[in-house]
Design a protein around this motif. Structure first.
Motif, short mmCIF file in Angstrom:
data_model
loop_
_atom_site.label_atom_id
_atom_site.label_comp_id
_atom_site.label_asym_id
_atom_site.label_seq_id
_atom_site.Cartn_x
_atom_site.Cartn_y
_atom_site.Cartn_z
N ARG A 1 8.48 -3.64 -12.32
CA ARG A 1 7.29 -3.37 -11.63
C ARG A 1 7.44 -2.25 -10.78
NH1 ARG A 1 3.99 -7.68 -11.52
NH2 ARG A 1 3.43 -7.40 -9.43
N ALA A 2 6.51 -1.36 -11.06
CA ALA A 2 6.67 -0.14 -10.23
C ALA A 2 5.49 0.06 -9.60
CB ALA A 2 6.63 1.16 -11.29
N ALA A 3 5.65 0.75 -8.48
CA ALA A 3 4.67 1.26 -7.26
C ALA A 3 4.47 3.00 -7.41
CB ALA A 3 4.87 0.56 -6.08
N VAL A 4 3.29 3.16 -7.61
CA VAL A 4 3.25 4.76 -7.33
C VAL A 4 2.66 4.99 -5.99
CG1 VAL A 4 2.38 7.04 -8.36
CG2 VAL A 4 2.51 4.74 -9.74
N LEU A 5 3.42 6.01 -5.20
CA LEU A 5 2.93 6.33 -3.84
C LEU A 5 2.30 7.46 -3.86
CD1 LEU A 5 4.39 3.66 -3.31
CD2 LEU A 5 5.82 5.26 -1.29
N ILE A 6 0.96 7.63 -3.31
CA ILE A 6 0.12 8.90 -3.41
C ILE A 6 -0.32 9.23 -1.75
CG2 ILE A 6 -0.31 8.47 -5.81
CD1 ILE A 6 -3.24 7.41 -4.60
N SER A 7 -1.13 10.41 -1.91
CA SER A 7 -1.56 11.04 -0.78
C SER A 7 -3.07 11.56 -0.95
CB SER A 7 -0.90 11.88 0.00
OG SER A 7 0.23 11.27 0.72
N GLY A 8 -3.01 11.89 -2.33
CA GLY A 8 -4.47 12.85 -2.81
C GLY A 8 -4.90 12.53 -4.28
N ARG A 9 -4.97 13.42 -4.83
CA ARG A 9 -6.05 13.47 -5.91
C ARG A 9 -5.41 12.50 -7.06
NH1 ARG A 9 -4.37 19.42 -8.68
NH2 ARG A 9 -2.36 18.92 -8.42
N GLY A 10 -4.11 12.46 -7.22
CA GLY A 10 -3.64 11.51 -8.12
C GLY A 10 -3.60 11.98 -9.69
N SER A 11 -3.47 12.96 -9.88
CA SER A 11 -3.33 13.46 -11.38
C SER A 11 -2.10 12.85 -12.25
CB SER A 11 -3.63 14.88 -11.65
OG SER A 11 -2.61 15.59 -11.32
N ASN A 12 -1.00 13.08 -11.54
CA ASN A 12 0.09 12.50 -11.93
C ASN A 12 0.20 10.93 -12.01
OD1 ASN A 12 2.48 14.51 -12.63
ND2 ASN A 12 1.72 15.08 -10.49
N LEU B 1 1.41 -1.67 -8.57
CA LEU B 1 0.78 -1.28 -7.24
C LEU B 1 0.70 0.43 -7.02
CD1 LEU B 1 0.03 -2.58 -4.30
CD2 LEU B 1 2.10 -1.82 -3.63
N VAL B 2 -0.44 0.74 -6.51
CA VAL B 2 -0.72 1.88 -5.88
C VAL B 2 -0.96 1.96 -4.79
CG1 VAL B 2 -2.13 4.08 -5.99
CG2 VAL B 2 -1.60 2.88 -8.36
N LEU B 3 0.21 2.55 -3.96
CA LEU B 3 -0.15 2.47 -2.45
C LEU B 3 -0.18 3.93 -1.93
CD1 LEU B 3 2.32 0.87 0.02
CD2 LEU B 3 1.64 2.99 0.61
N SER B 4 -1.14 4.04 -0.84
CA SER B 4 -1.60 5.39 -0.52
C SER B 4 -1.46 5.59 0.97
CB SER B 4 -3.14 6.13 -0.85
OG SER B 4 -3.33 7.21 -0.02
N ASN B 5 -1.05 6.73 1.75
CA ASN B 5 -1.04 6.68 3.13
C ASN B 5 -2.23 7.15 3.75
OD1 ASN B 5 -0.38 9.25 2.30
ND2 ASN B 5 0.50 9.67 4.32
N LYS B 6 -3.41 7.41 2.70
CA LYS B 6 -4.62 7.86 3.07
C LYS B 6 -5.76 7.01 2.37
CE LYS B 6 -3.26 12.75 4.13
NZ LYS B 6 -3.52 12.58 5.45
N ALA B 7 -6.49 6.67 3.16
CA ALA B 7 -7.56 5.64 2.69
C ALA B 7 -8.43 6.50 1.69
CB ALA B 7 -8.37 5.19 3.92
N ASP B 8 -8.65 7.76 1.85
CA ASP B 8 -9.60 8.59 1.04
C ASP B 8 -9.16 9.22 -0.04
OD1 ASP B 8 -8.22 10.28 2.58
OD2 ASP B 8 -10.08 11.47 3.23
N ALA B 9 -7.75 8.82 -0.34
CA ALA B 9 -7.02 9.64 -1.44
C ALA B 9 -7.92 9.28 -2.82
CB ALA B 9 -5.45 8.93 -1.44
N ALA B 10 -8.19 10.29 -3.38
CA ALA B 10 -9.05 10.17 -4.65
C ALA B 10 -8.18 9.34 -5.83
CB ALA B 10 -9.41 11.48 -5.20
N GLY B 11 -6.83 9.52 -5.70
CA GLY B 11 -5.99 8.72 -6.61
C GLY B 11 -6.47 7.12 -6.70
N LEU B 12 -6.73 6.61 -5.34
CA LEU B 12 -7.16 5.38 -5.28
C LEU B 12 -8.23 4.57 -6.38
CD1 LEU B 12 -6.77 4.69 -1.39
CD2 LEU B 12 -5.11 3.78 -3.06
N ASP B 13 -9.11 5.60 -6.42
CA ASP B 13 -10.31 5.26 -7.38
C ASP B 13 -9.56 5.02 -8.97
OD1 ASP B 13 -12.31 5.20 -5.41
OD2 ASP B 13 -12.70 7.26 -5.52
#
Ligand code: GRF
Length: 228
Positions: free
Chosen positions: A7-18, A37-49
């Motif tokens: 079980r892997a989590a991806v941690l992002i802050s932005g656009r999320g192309s990776n 799980l995808v976890l972001s430290n920014k609510a508006d990170a495009a990668g969340l979408d």
């Protein structure tokens, strides 16, 4: 019976192309990790979408309210990771420096992708710095995360040529295409145990590439043509 996926989590802050490349790879039934799980430290990170569209659970732990309290921020993040039963972390454009405590807890189980051929150009603005330095080869690195920023043992690297007409966006795009190749592969190896951290070094059960990538291209063999 299929082996259990890690079980892997991806941690992002932005656009999320990776993240997008990891999501695409993880769709393969034989991929040894499940993006749980995808976890972001920014609510508006495009990668969340991207994550939501792929039906992956998301979490937002805003780092800003914690200010300099990195341990406080990480405690909340750790709780989210625990709730989701996470075993492996992939940092993918996650723009927070992690404490030694957190990094040590995830030693050998946390990967990062960096847009340069480490140890050249750690830190930010790697493509502009590569252009300014006049290097002929540039690239990207996936490494296990250690307390020193961008210093961890290397799992995989990809090199690209730097071309005379390159500007920062052109070079960044060439590197990014390779990031999207090596990160899904490196995460798979870490999940399956084909890449593991042993006594500070990466042990890899993978065939190694042979030959050399030379830029600019030499001419036909022999003098003086090769150097003409
Ligand atoms: C990538 O260049 C990665 O190497 C660096 O941050 C960038 C993230 O891009 N760590 P994206 O969010 O994956 O598109």
């Amino acid at each position: 019976m299929a082996e259990l996926k890690r079980r892997a989590a991806v941690l992002i802050s932005g656009r999320g192309s990776n993240l997008g490349a990891l999501i695409a790879a993880a769709r393969h039934p034989a991929y040894p990790a499940e993006l749980a799980l995808v976890l972001s430290n920014k609510a508006d990170a495009a990668g969340l979408d991207r994550a939501r569209e792929a039906g992956i659970a998301t979490a937002v732990v805003e780092s800003r309210p914690f200010g300099r309290d990195r341990a406080g921020f990480e405690a909340v993040m750790q709780a989210r990771l625990d709730e989701a039963g996470i075993e492996l972390i992939a940092l993918a454009g996650f723009m927070r420096v992690l404490t030694e405590d957190f990094v040590t807890r995830w030693s050998g189980r946390m990967l990062n992708i960096h847009p340069s051929l480490l140890p050249a150009f750690p830190g930010l603005d790697t493509h502009a710095r590569a252009l300014a330095a006049g290097v002929r080869l540039h690239g990207c690195t996936v490494h296990f995360v250690t307390p020193g920023v961008d210093e961890g043992p290397v799992i995989a690297q990809a090199a690209v040529p730097v071309l005379p007409e390159d500007d920062e966006p052109a070079l960044a795009a060439r590197v990014l295409a390779q990031e999207h190749r090596i990160y899904p592969a490196a995460l798979a190896w870490a999940a399956s145990g084909a890449a593991r951290l042993e006594e500070g070094r990466v042990v890899l059960d993978r065939p190694m590439a042979e030959g050399a990538f030379v830029n600019p291209l030499p001419g036909p063999p022999g003098l003086p043509t090769e150097m003409a």
